[in-house]
Design an enzyme around this catalytic site. Sequence first.
Site, PDB file in Angstrom:
ATOM      1  N   SER A 183       0.791  -1.230   0.000  1.00  0.00           N
ATOM      2  CA  SER A 183       0.000   0.000   0.000  1.00  0.00           C
ATOM      3  C   SER A 183       0.823   1.279   0.000  1.00  0.00           C
ATOM      4  O   SER A 183       0.422   2.266  -0.600  1.00  0.00           O
ATOM      5  CB  SER A 183      -0.968   0.001   1.175  1.00  0.00           C
ATOM      6  OG  SER A 183      -0.297  -0.308   2.374  1.00  0.00           O
ATOM      7  N   HIS A 211      -5.326  -3.118  -2.945  1.00  0.00           N
ATOM      8  CA  HIS A 211      -5.014  -2.033  -3.896  1.00  0.00           C
ATOM      9  C   HIS A 211      -4.927  -2.522  -5.341  1.00  0.00           C
ATOM     10  O   HIS A 211      -4.887  -1.704  -6.258  1.00  0.00           O
ATOM     11  CB  HIS A 211      -3.698  -1.349  -3.500  1.00  0.00           C
ATOM     12  CG  HIS A 211      -3.794  -0.643  -2.194  1.00  0.00           C
ATOM     13  ND1 HIS A 211      -4.183   0.683  -2.084  1.00  0.00           N
ATOM     14  CD2 HIS A 211      -3.602  -1.076  -0.930  1.00  0.00           C
ATOM     15  CE1 HIS A 211      -4.198   1.020  -0.807  1.00  0.00           C
ATOM     16  NE2 HIS A 211      -3.857  -0.025  -0.076  1.00  0.00           N
ATOM     17  N   LYS A 242     -11.237   0.827  -1.550  1.00  0.00           N
ATOM     18  CA  LYS A 242     -10.338   1.499  -2.512  1.00  0.00           C
ATOM     19  C   LYS A 242     -11.114   1.681  -3.824  1.00  0.00           C
ATOM     20  O   LYS A 242     -11.890   2.601  -3.933  1.00  0.00           O
ATOM     21  CB  LYS A 242      -9.054   0.694  -2.728  1.00  0.00           C
ATOM     22  CG  LYS A 242      -8.475   0.033  -1.482  1.00  0.00           C
ATOM     23  CD  LYS A 242      -7.952   1.010  -0.460  1.00  0.00           C
ATOM     24  CE  LYS A 242      -7.380   0.265   0.746  1.00  0.00           C
ATOM     25  NZ  LYS A 242      -7.313   1.048   1.953  1.00  0.00           N
TER      26      LYS A 242
HETATM   27  C1  LIG Z   1      -3.323  -3.698   1.941  1.00  0.00           C
HETATM   28  C2  LIG Z   1      -4.500  -3.349   2.812  1.00  0.00           C
HETATM   29  N1  LIG Z   1      -5.185  -4.333   3.406  1.00  0.00           N
HETATM   30  C3  LIG Z   1      -6.241  -4.094   4.193  1.00  0.00           C
HETATM   31  C4  LIG Z   1      -6.660  -2.804   4.439  1.00  0.00           C
HETATM   32  C5  LIG Z   1      -7.809  -2.564   5.349  1.00  0.00           C
HETATM   33  O1  LIG Z   1      -8.946  -2.304   4.603  1.00  0.00           O
HETATM   34  P1  LIG Z   1     -10.121  -1.366   5.120  1.00  0.00           P
HETATM   35  O2  LIG Z   1      -9.535   0.016   5.264  1.00  0.00           O
HETATM   36  O3  LIG Z   1     -11.095  -1.457   4.028  1.00  0.00           O
HETATM   37  O4  LIG Z   1     -10.593  -1.892   6.409  1.00  0.00           O
HETATM   38  C6  LIG Z   1      -5.994  -1.740   3.823  1.00  0.00           C
HETATM   39  C7  LIG Z   1      -6.432  -0.354   4.072  1.00  0.00           C
HETATM   40  O5  LIG Z   1      -5.731   0.594   4.092  1.00  0.00           O
HETATM   41  C8  LIG Z   1      -4.877  -2.006   3.000  1.00  0.00           C
HETATM   42  O6  LIG Z   1      -4.185  -1.017   2.414  1.00  0.00           O
END
Ligand SMILES: Cc1ncc(COP(=O)(O)O)c(C=O)c1O
Length: 394
Positions: A183, A211, A242
């Site tokens: 991310s 992502h 996202k």
């Molecule tokens: C790689 C990754 N996994 C999981 C999440 C968590 O998702 P959510 O924000 O939809 O709870 C994020 C959020 O930033 C993320 O970037």
Amino acid sequence: MALSDKCREFNASIDSLKAANQFFYLRQFDPAASPVVTMDGRKLIMLGSNNYLGLATHPRVVEATVRALEEYGTGACSSRVLTGTTSLHNRLERKLAEFKGMEAAVVFSTGFMTMMGTISAMTEEGDVVLSDEFNHASIVEGCRLTGAEVKVYKHNDMASLEEGLAECDASSDKLIVTDGVFSMKGTLGNLPGIKKLADRFGASIMIDDAHGTGTIGATGRGTLEYFDMEGQIDFVCGTFSKSLGTIGGFTASTREVVSYLKLRSRPFIFSASPTPSSMATVLACLEVIDEEPELIKKLGKNTDFLREGLSEAGFSLEPTVTPIIPILVGDEEKTFLMAGGLEDEGVIVNPVVSPAVPKEGSLIRVSMMASLENADLQKALDKFKLVGGRLGLI
Ligand SMILES: Cc1ncc(COP(=O)(O)O)c(C=O)c1O
């Protein structure tokens, strides 16, 4: 010491960051996921949102969401396991399985709960989880909750992963977990390398494609489509926060695994069902992704325009194939000065500093949206040159 004393100390440290213009969090944007947002009465170009395809404000998506709100009300008001499952939840699960080329899927209320709830339910004492050191916090949290042994391998380093696998008892069940797209930097997990090792050592693989979903692969199916590896991974997870315009998340796998998760994953069982209208949002987003392929092309064009412009101007960029552009600054104070300078000039970006990246890897993270206009991108590029020049970054 009273429990709240630590809050006073912590808040005092935040106040000093604010005084030094080094605090870029918890600000208010209206609306948050638009190409141009309002903050403190000023209009700014948004280069820090993960609304990659612009679907959170796409008319077709908004209309489908409003229709579901009218039909289903504002919430399901129960766990999925009890009375919180509607036909929209079930339809979306079938659609996500098809979208990801898997047998079945289960929807969670957030992406964070997805990773935490899938890892902790699938692994237990006697198993081993091998996790990339740069994996998202939701994976780290899943690793904290599991009874399994957790081995952290060096970022995308196949020798380090191999070493970890070789140390495992041959009879233990092993799970390798990686982000599809990391991310902060937008770089890809080395799925082909991981698959080779997983096959050799008899390990399962879980990918968090938060992502990658909607942004890469010829039809936006994500990192596995990009690597031509669809159907070769055991657990394909993702989030709706996202490209898919709302909140929630999913794990796609076999029918057996999905049925098990629905009755064994505590974040699924003991938290309320995601809103029916969010399910309608995602269903509409998936339709738009298939029916308006020009959005993925526009996202790529926008990203290429800014990436090439920044690179030609002399900024140091890590190469990526995703809509995340990491601009290496390499110094925390300068990273904050860059973000602050851009903000003063009308551009919002995210500064990324330790512990998210090592101190010498401090960077400005740009996340692109298909809905950004060419004129705004040109204006943003000019501001990058202006502020970057002032700080001696180019
Ligand atoms: C790689 C990754 N996994 C999981 C999440 C968590 O998702 P959510 O924000 O939809 O709870 C994020 C959020 O930033 C993320 O970037």
